[in-house]
Design an enzyme around this catalytic site. Structure first.
Site: not given
Ligand code: MIG
Length: 839
Positions: A463, A466, A541
């Site tokens: 997770d 980025e 999300d």
């Protein structure tokens, strides 16, 4: 919209006061280091630094300021040199190499000349041409590139030659050195666009601008851009469906694709060229052009170049249950009991979100919440569950923490140009960030998974890669921070988009080393071109609303058309409260998606198949059971994807490209070769319109036959969504099960859907042990079925290949004659040929 006070309050509500403060510090620090290291070789100090800091106009991270004026174009063509498979063209101010990688793949690579001042003495008037058996690539005397097919029809051409433009970052001041390269391709005003990775947009991407800069939007809705995973690969489909071409930008720096927004007849690509005196190949623009008659063939070639998914373990196709977060241990055990005993809903895996860790320190366990992870996981394994744990990239800067100490001592973390380790805030507080672009770091990180693997963890969920940091929207590692880039060296402006890809790679390679005969299962949030080689992906999300459900399908379709096929979304939506109806509709679509996982937000109530009671529980259970019965079919679609790059969830144009209605259709999809699924995407709807393309189709539920092309109005009460089967298909199905390894595929039921008069259709069933790499040594079984219709009779030919033995089992066939007839049942079907008469 981005009112700072509102952001601050939202931050405090979501993550707490202290982390929000850290985020503010990070925002200021980011500007400070950008000013300090504007010239990385001569960092500013003292008063000049303070002045530079105050002068800097804040540009939100990930924003794309419009390019300044054009500074250079190639100028006149001076000379052409031909080589085997390549052309080198020298222009007054730039040169280009056009190279045929294959007869249908051409690389174009521009390099501005140093100084860009060469005088043109004599120039060439003729275009230069590179020919392959399939294509002709033309370089015109002003530098425009065009490709044509063998018979000379232009497929794609540039509207203007490549140009280099000034940066637009600093208001008023035009920098001398160009900061952008601009490409302008001419397209028909009604050409269609696909690909680009993960986009909250319709299937046809036309009419908008898209940025390639991996970003955590902290929840998103339709139209938000960019998101977590960008791929700078664009597919252009000719409006009549006759051919497609693709362009893959070979640069990881941020870029911007204008797909007919500024001008409906042009595609504009602006590529940022970071000022990086320490980097290499400054000013270079290179891209690959692909050509194929069909999008399907184009993708086969694209994935041949950029890679395909590995064969994931079979359990990855099971149902996954997640929330932020299941803890402590007792809660996890109750969840397992709920699945197996209380509600009897099939499930293969439970995901542990960030609360399993000790203060969010990666590769640790919170021993109060999970006193004995090994025993817990062993017990869960005993009940047929797999366990997937989340891992974030940020390593807590805590001198007493083993991973930080070790990483620091061995130089594993990203640093500023002056050698200091970059520290930024995320869940654990202030963190250091491994430089995954360094092979040494990838090896170290991969090995860190040892404890998790030894505790029995079956898969890893990467997770925040980025990477996402706390602070302003889009907060990430500051631009001047250095990266190894596999030896090439560069800063975060170049490494940013590669960060998630390389974290996923480190993880997958680590798992492969730690458990050599097991297939790694990694899910990653971020990625880039080629990430499919290492991981699956989920669309993260979103929100628990109908617009997000509707948005999910085109996102998954375009991800598939970008090479990333093993995807799905949080069933029920992430942020907000799902209703029972929304969850059920979301699930009904997702049981036909490769990754089928329910997940929800920290502040949302549980989203489990039983959370809304009846009638939802029974319907949810039925659909999850259906997925398990379809496993032989889904696993075959996954295998096919590993062989050809064909996504598992496909837009209708995949198989019906000559039908223009399919070019923009994005509320129904194909799952594998045989199924057409039309999910219900509207609240309260109990019927919907479905488009069936040309050919004969069977209603999956009633066997009623329909002839396409046709629009139908189909009943879709809560307990049903429209599903159709393509005539001629053999759909292999297995028995009911609670988890994929519970029992062998016995009985195997072959559902035969007779083809139209005189037609012949081929279907496959791929089988192996589902877990190890033995299939690579020939331990697989490929069943090939040919179904032929012959004067009212159906002819089935079943052949097998490969050494895998599925064991003794019953094989039956159900022939779906349609038209109100009960399906005819045939017992003891064996490989060979068999003619089945009607009635
Ligand atoms: O800042 O780990 O997309 O699935 O539950 C949020 C907590 C961090 C974002 C992921 C989401 C996950 C959440 N994570």
């Amino acid at each position: 919209m981005a009112n700072p006070l509102f952001l601050l309050l939202r931050g405090i509500q979501t993550i707490g006061l202290r982390p929000t403060w850290n985020g503010v510090v990070h925002a200021v620090r980011t500007r400070w280091v950008e000013a300090k290291f504007a010239d990385p070789k001569r960092p500013l100090r003292g008063l000049p630094l303070l002045l530079a800091f105050l002068r800097r106009i804040p540009v939100p991270p990930g924003a794309f300021p419009p390019p300044g004026p054009v500074i250079a174009t190639p100028g006149p063509l001076l000379s052409v040199r031909e080589e085997e498979n390549a052309l080198h063209c020298h222009f007054a101010r730039a040169s280009v190499t056009v190279q045929a990688f294959a007869s249908d793949i051409i690389q174009v690579s521009w390099q501005p000349e140093a100084g860009m001042l060469r005088e043109a003495t004599a120039s060439l008037k003729q275009a230069a041409e590179l020919r392959t058996p399939l294509l002709c690539c033309r370089v015109s005397p002003d530098g425009r590139i065009a490709i044509a097919n063998a018979s000379g029809d232009t497929l794609a051409e540039e509207a203007a030659p490549v140009s280099w433009a000034a940066g637009g970052e600093i208001k008023g001041a035009t920098e001398e050195r160009p900061s952008y390269a601009l490409l302008r391709w001419r397209v028909p005003p009604n050409a269609h666009f696909y690909g680009l990775g993960e986009r909250a947009a319709p299937l046809d991407l036309r009419g908008r601008v898209y940025i390639n800069w991996n970003t955590d939007p902290r929840t998103y809705g339709p139209g938000d851009d960019p998101l977590y995973l960008c791929v700078p690969f664009l597919i252009v489909l000719h409006p009549d469906g006759r051919h497609a071409w693709g362009l893959l930008l070979e640069s990881s720096a941020r870029s911007r694709f204008d797909l007919g927004q500024a001008d409906p007849e042009s595609v504009g690509i602006d590529l940022y060229l970071p000022h990086d005196p320490q980097g290499q190949g400054w000013g270079k623009v290179s891209y690959l052009l692909f050509y194929a008659p069909t999008v399907a063939q184009l993708l086969e070639r694209f994935t041949e170049v950029t890679g395909r998914h590995p064969l994931f373990p079979r359990w990855a196709l099971g149902y996954h249950q997640c929330r932020w977060s299941y803890y402590p241990e007792e809660r996890v055990r109750r969840l397992a009991r709920d699945f197996r005993e209380t509600y009897r809903v099939p499930c293969d895996s439970i995901h542990l979100d960030i609360h399993y860790m000790d203060g969010y320190r990666v590769f640790t366990w919170d021993r109060r919440r999970f006193p004995d992870p090994k025993r817990l996981i062993a017990d869960l394994h005993g009940q047929g569950f797999k366990v997937v744990t989340i891992v974030d990239p940020g390593v807590k800067a805590d001198r007493k923490y083993r991973v930080f100490k070790d990483g620091l001592a061995r130089g594993m973390f990203c640093r500023y140009p002056d050698g200091r380790v970059f520290i930024g805030p995320v869940w654990p507080g202030n963190c250091a960030f491994p430089d995954f672009t360094d092979p040494r770091v990838r090896e170290w990180w991969g090995d860190l998974h040892r404890d998790l693997v030894e505790a029995g963890v079956d898969g890893i969920w990467d997770d925040m890669n980025e990477p996402a940091l706390f602070g302003e929207d889009g907060a990430t590692i500051p631009g001047p921070v250095r990266h190894n880039l596999d030896g090439a060296g560069g800063d975060h402006r170049v490494a940013h988009n590669l960060y998630g890809l390389n974290m996923a790679r480190a993880t997958a390679e680590g798992l492969a080393r730690l458990a050599p005969d097991r297939r790694p299962f990694v899910i990653t949030r971020s990625g880039w071109t080629g990430v499919q080689r290492y991981a699956a992906h989920w669309t993260a999300d979103n929100r628990s609303d109908w617009a997000s459900l509707r948005q999910t399908l085109p996102m998954v379709l375009n991800l598939g058309l970008s090479g990333i096929a093993f995807t799905g979304s949080d069933i029920g939506g992430f942020e907000g409260f799902a209703t029972g109806e929304l969850f059920t509709r979301w699930l009904q679509m997702s049981v036909f998606f490769p990754f089928c996982r329910a997940h929800t937000y920290l502040f949302s109530p549980d989203q489990e198949p039983w959370s809304w009671g009846e009638p939802y529980l029974s319907i949810n259970r039925e659909f999850i059971r259906l997925r398990y019965r379809l496993l032989p079919y889904l696993y075959t679609a996954l295998w096919q994807c590993t062989q050809t790059g064909a996504p598992i969830v496909r837009p209708l144009l995949w198989a019906f490209q000559d039908d223009p209605t399919t070019h923009t259709l994005d509320d129904e999809f194909l799952c594998g070769d045989a199924l057409l699924v039309a999910p219900v995407l509207e609240e309260g709807a109990t019927r919907r319109r479905v488009y069936l393309p040309a050919g004969l189709w069977y209603d999956f539920w009633t066997d009623e036959r329909h002839e396409g092309p046709a629009w139908l109005e189909v009943e879709a009460p809560l307990e049903r969504i429209p599903v159709f089967v393509r005539a001629g298909a053999v759909v292999p199905m297995g028995p009911d099960m609670d988890y994929v390894s519970q029992r062998p595929t016995d009985p195997l039921t072959l559902h035969l859907y007779p083809p139209a008069e005189g037609q012949e259709v081929v279907s496959f069933l791929y089988e192996d042990d589902g877990e190890t790499l033995a299939y690579r040594r020939g331990e697989y079984r490929l069943n090939r079925f040919v179904l032929r219709e012959d004067g009212g009779q159906v002819d089935l030919t079943w052949t097998v290949e490969g050494a895998f033995d599925p064991g003794p089992r019953r094989v039956e066939a159900l022939v779906h004659w349609g038209g109100g007839c009960e399906p005819a049942r045939l017992e003891s079907v064996v490989p060979g040929r068999r003619t089945i008469g009607r009635g």
